[in-house]
Design a protein around this motif. Structure first.
Motif, PDB file in Angstrom:
ATOM      1  N   LEU A 252      13.213 -22.662 -10.421  1.00 34.23           N
ATOM      2  CA  LEU A 252      12.997 -23.734  -9.462  1.00 34.23           C
ATOM      3  C   LEU A 252      11.750 -23.593  -8.599  1.00 34.23           C
ATOM      4  O   LEU A 252      11.386 -24.534  -7.915  1.00 34.23           O
ATOM      5  N   GLY A 253      11.110 -22.452  -8.580  1.00 33.06           N
ATOM      6  CA  GLY A 253       9.928 -22.299  -7.737  1.00 33.06           C
ATOM      7  C   GLY A 253      10.268 -22.415  -6.269  1.00 33.06           C
ATOM      8  O   GLY A 253       9.633 -23.159  -5.539  1.00 33.06           O
ATOM      9  N   VAL A 254      11.295 -21.691  -5.841  1.00 30.83           N
ATOM     10  CA  VAL A 254      11.791 -21.762  -4.469  1.00 30.83           C
ATOM     11  C   VAL A 254      11.513 -20.461  -3.742  1.00 30.83           C
ATOM     12  O   VAL A 254      11.763 -19.384  -4.279  1.00 30.83           O
ATOM     13  N   LYS A 255      10.992 -20.562  -2.530  1.00 29.54           N
ATOM     14  CA  LYS A 255      10.821 -19.399  -1.657  1.00 29.54           C
ATOM     15  C   LYS A 255      12.120 -19.250  -0.869  1.00 29.54           C
ATOM     16  O   LYS A 255      12.661 -20.222  -0.352  1.00 29.54           O
ATOM     17  N   PHE A 256      12.628 -18.029  -0.760  1.00 30.54           N
ATOM     18  CA  PHE A 256      13.917 -17.777  -0.120  1.00 30.54           C
ATOM     19  C   PHE A 256      13.766 -16.693   0.928  1.00 30.54           C
ATOM     20  O   PHE A 256      13.116 -15.689   0.687  1.00 30.54           O
ATOM     21  N   GLN A 257      14.358 -16.904   2.083  1.00 30.51           N
ATOM     22  CA  GLN A 257      14.305 -15.916   3.163  1.00 30.51           C
ATOM     23  C   GLN A 257      15.644 -15.902   3.875  1.00 30.51           C
ATOM     24  O   GLN A 257      16.383 -16.881   3.869  1.00 30.51           O
ATOM     25  N   VAL A 258      15.965 -14.769   4.520  1.00 32.58           N
ATOM     26  CA  VAL A 258      17.211 -14.644   5.267  1.00 32.58           C
ATOM     27  C   VAL A 258      16.930 -14.319   6.726  1.00 32.58           C
ATOM     28  O   VAL A 258      15.896 -13.749   7.066  1.00 32.58           O
ATOM     29  N   ALA A 259      17.879 -14.700   7.580  1.00 32.46           N
ATOM     30  CA  ALA A 259      17.882 -14.323   8.995  1.00 32.46           C
ATOM     31  C   ALA A 259      19.294 -13.858   9.313  1.00 32.46           C
ATOM     32  O   ALA A 259      20.269 -14.438   8.825  1.00 32.46           O
ATOM     33  N   GLU A 260      19.406 -12.812  10.123  1.00 33.90           N
ATOM     34  CA  GLU A 260      20.710 -12.236  10.440  1.00 33.90           C
ATOM     35  C   GLU A 260      21.480 -13.021  11.485  1.00 33.90           C
ATOM     36  O   GLU A 260      22.680 -12.840  11.626  1.00 33.90           O
ATOM     37  N   ASN A 261      20.789 -13.850  12.255  1.00 33.04           N
ATOM     38  CA  ASN A 261      21.480 -14.630  13.284  1.00 33.04           C
ATOM     39  C   ASN A 261      20.622 -15.832  13.665  1.00 33.04           C
ATOM     40  O   ASN A 261      19.491 -15.968  13.222  1.00 33.04           O
ATOM     41  N   GLY A 262      21.199 -16.668  14.508  1.00 31.77           N
ATOM     42  CA  GLY A 262      20.526 -17.888  14.902  1.00 31.77           C
ATOM     43  C   GLY A 262      19.221 -17.658  15.643  1.00 31.77           C
ATOM     44  O   GLY A 262      18.265 -18.414  15.482  1.00 31.77           O
ATOM     45  N   GLN A 263      19.166 -16.606  16.462  1.00 25.95           N
ATOM     46  CA  GLN A 263      17.941 -16.343  17.220  1.00 25.95           C
ATOM     47  C   GLN A 263      16.784 -15.994  16.299  1.00 25.95           C
ATOM     48  O   GLN A 263      15.657 -16.428  16.523  1.00 25.95           O
ATOM     49  N   GLN A 264      17.050 -15.231  15.252  1.00 29.84           N
ATOM     50  CA  GLN A 264      15.995 -14.924  14.285  1.00 29.84           C
ATOM     51  C   GLN A 264      15.480 -16.199  13.630  1.00 29.84           C
ATOM     52  O   GLN A 264      14.281 -16.340  13.401  1.00 29.84           O
ATOM     53  N   ALA A 265      16.378 -17.129  13.330  1.00 29.41           N
ATOM     54  CA  ALA A 265      15.971 -18.401  12.723  1.00 29.41           C
ATOM     55  C   ALA A 265      15.077 -19.187  13.685  1.00 29.41           C
ATOM     56  O   ALA A 265      14.045 -19.733  13.285  1.00 29.41           O
TER      57      ALA A 265
ATOM     58  N   SER B  79       9.642 -20.876  16.007  1.00 30.68           N
ATOM     59  CA  SER B  79       8.853 -20.996  17.245  1.00 30.68           C
ATOM     60  C   SER B  79       7.720 -19.978  17.314  1.00 30.68           C
ATOM     61  O   SER B  79       6.576 -20.340  17.550  1.00 30.68           O
ATOM     62  N   ARG B  80       8.012 -18.731  17.075  1.00 29.58           N
ATOM     63  CA  ARG B  80       7.009 -17.675  17.203  1.00 29.58           C
ATOM     64  C   ARG B  80       6.153 -17.549  15.951  1.00 29.58           C
ATOM     65  O   ARG B  80       4.930 -17.452  16.025  1.00 29.58           O
ATOM     66  N   ASP B  81       6.803 -17.550  14.778  1.00 24.64           N
ATOM     67  CA  ASP B  81       6.086 -17.317  13.525  1.00 24.64           C
ATOM     68  C   ASP B  81       5.611 -18.598  12.845  1.00 24.64           C
ATOM     69  O   ASP B  81       4.967 -18.541  11.814  1.00 24.64           O
ATOM     70  N   LYS B  82       5.960 -19.750  13.408  1.00 20.40           N
ATOM     71  CA  LYS B  82       5.545 -21.062  12.878  1.00 20.40           C
ATOM     72  C   LYS B  82       5.956 -21.273  11.428  1.00 20.40           C
ATOM     73  O   LYS B  82       5.275 -21.940  10.653  1.00 20.40           O
ATOM     74  N   ALA B  83       7.092 -20.685  11.045  1.00 20.20           N
ATOM     75  CA  ALA B  83       7.618 -20.864   9.696  1.00 20.20           C
ATOM     76  C   ALA B  83       8.187 -22.271   9.558  1.00 20.20           C
ATOM     77  O   ALA B  83       8.497 -22.934  10.551  1.00 20.20           O
ATOM     78  N   SER B  84       8.310 -22.700   8.332  1.00 20.64           N
ATOM     79  CA  SER B  84       8.878 -24.010   8.047  1.00 20.64           C
ATOM     80  C   SER B  84       9.651 -23.915   6.738  1.00 20.64           C
ATOM     81  O   SER B  84       9.183 -23.284   5.789  1.00 20.64           O
ATOM     82  N   PHE B  85      10.832 -24.518   6.700  1.00 23.23           N
ATOM     83  CA  PHE B  85      11.681 -24.477   5.520  1.00 23.23           C
ATOM     84  C   PHE B  85      12.152 -25.884   5.197  1.00 23.23           C
ATOM     85  O   PHE B  85      12.375 -26.687   6.090  1.00 23.23           O
ATOM     86  N   ASN B  86      12.330 -26.161   3.919  1.00 20.02           N
ATOM     87  CA  ASN B  86      12.889 -27.446   3.516  1.00 20.02           C
ATOM     88  C   ASN B  86      14.385 -27.497   3.780  1.00 20.02           C
ATOM     89  O   ASN B  86      14.918 -28.543   4.154  1.00 20.02           O
ATOM     90  N   LEU B  87      15.061 -26.364   3.558  1.00 22.61           N
ATOM     91  CA  LEU B  87      16.511 -26.287   3.697  1.00 22.61           C
ATOM     92  C   LEU B  87      16.875 -25.052   4.503  1.00 22.61           C
ATOM     93  O   LEU B  87      16.393 -23.954   4.217  1.00 22.61           O
ATOM     94  N   ILE B  88      17.730 -25.242   5.503  1.00 24.72           N
ATOM     95  CA  ILE B  88      18.261 -24.128   6.280  1.00 24.72           C
ATOM     96  C   ILE B  88      19.772 -24.142   6.103  1.00 24.72           C
ATOM     97  O   ILE B  88      20.434 -25.148   6.375  1.00 24.72           O
ATOM     98  N   LEU B  89      20.312 -23.033   5.606  1.00 21.41           N
ATOM     99  CA  LEU B  89      21.758 -22.869   5.480  1.00 21.41           C
ATOM    100  C   LEU B  89      22.216 -22.069   6.689  1.00 21.41           C
ATOM    101  O   LEU B  89      21.878 -20.892   6.824  1.00 21.41           O
ATOM    102  N   MET B  90      22.980 -22.704   7.585  1.00 27.30           N
ATOM    103  CA  MET B  90      23.311 -22.134   8.890  1.00 27.30           C
ATOM    104  C   MET B  90      24.801 -21.829   8.995  1.00 27.30           C
ATOM    105  O   MET B  90      25.641 -22.716   8.914  1.00 27.30           O
ATOM    106  N   ASP B  91      25.124 -20.559   9.207  1.00 35.35           N
ATOM    107  CA  ASP B  91      26.516 -20.142   9.401  1.00 35.35           C
ATOM    108  C   ASP B  91      26.957 -20.475  10.814  1.00 35.35           C
ATOM    109  O   ASP B  91      26.247 -20.195  11.786  1.00 35.35           O
ATOM    110  N   MET B  92      28.121 -21.092  10.952  1.00 35.89           N
ATOM    111  CA  MET B  92      28.665 -21.375  12.274  1.00 35.89           C
ATOM    112  C   MET B  92      29.323 -20.126  12.855  1.00 35.89           C
ATOM    113  O   MET B  92      29.297 -19.903  14.054  1.00 35.89           O
TER     114      MET B  92
END
Length: 187
Positions: free
Chosen positions: A76-89, A94-107
């Motif tokens: 699929l040619g997809v870049k994938f990254q993880v964050a351990e919690n909401g603050q990292q996301a 905000s700080r790293d100016k990252a951008s994602f098409n899809l964010i999978l967010m655990d409640m």
């Protein structure tokens, strides 16, 4: 101290260092460092990017693995990254100016970290237009309604499966879909 699961022998501490890296899949390559170098030089741009935000280490590793396998299997040619919690996301945006098409967010993150609803509200306040899909072990409750109201594009019930999230990922080309459907893989 080793965080080893006594039942499986899985060493969580050893996996954590690798998990925080950007994991990429492009044209059957699992050479993450090489993929990042090509990306920086302007070769093979990723058309789609996914961020998985999940606190629970075992579940995060399991979900990361199944998503990456799906991405690779379907080329699929997809870049994938993880964050351990909401603050990292939030920090990635905000700080790293990252951008994602899809964010999978655990409640279901502990209150001592930025929870899924808090992170979703913060991301929307930053102007993030990404598709944010929440997931939770709650089935129907006021918590789910509040989570959806925080700015989600959709919400899924745990456990996450590729069947559930495939709708939000890019589709393989029709030729690749035929090969995958027949049980063959592209060389």
């Amino acid at each position: 101290m080793k965080e080893e699961d006594s039942a499986t022998g899985f060493d969580h501490a050893a996996a954590l260092g690798k998990e925080e890296d950007v994991l990429c899949s492009r044209n059957d390559s699992d050479d993450t460092e090489g993929s990042r170098k090509r990306q920086r030089r302007g070769h093979e741009p990723y058309r789609f990017s996914v961020l998985l935000v999940q606190y629970d280490t075992s579940a995060r590793i399991q979900n990361k693995t199944q998503i990456i396998q799906y991405i690779e299997r379907n080329n699929l040619g997809v870049k994938f990254q993880v964050a351990e919690n909401g603050q990292q996301a939030v920090d990635l945006h905000s700080r790293d100016k990252a951008s994602f098409n899809l964010i999978l967010m655990d409640m279901d993150m502990p209150v001592h970290v930025t929870t899924g609803p808090e992170a979703t509200r913060s991301l929307r306040a930053l102007g993030v237009k990404s598709t944010i899909v929440g997931f939770s072990s709650e089935s129907e409750s006021e918590k789910i309604h509040q989570f959806i109201s925080s700015g989600l594009s959709g919400c899924l019930e745990k456990p996450l499966t590729v069947e559930k999230i495939a709708y939000f990922l890019p589709r393989p080309s029709s030729q690749q879909a035929k090969l995958t459907h027949r049980g063959k893989t592209k060389d």
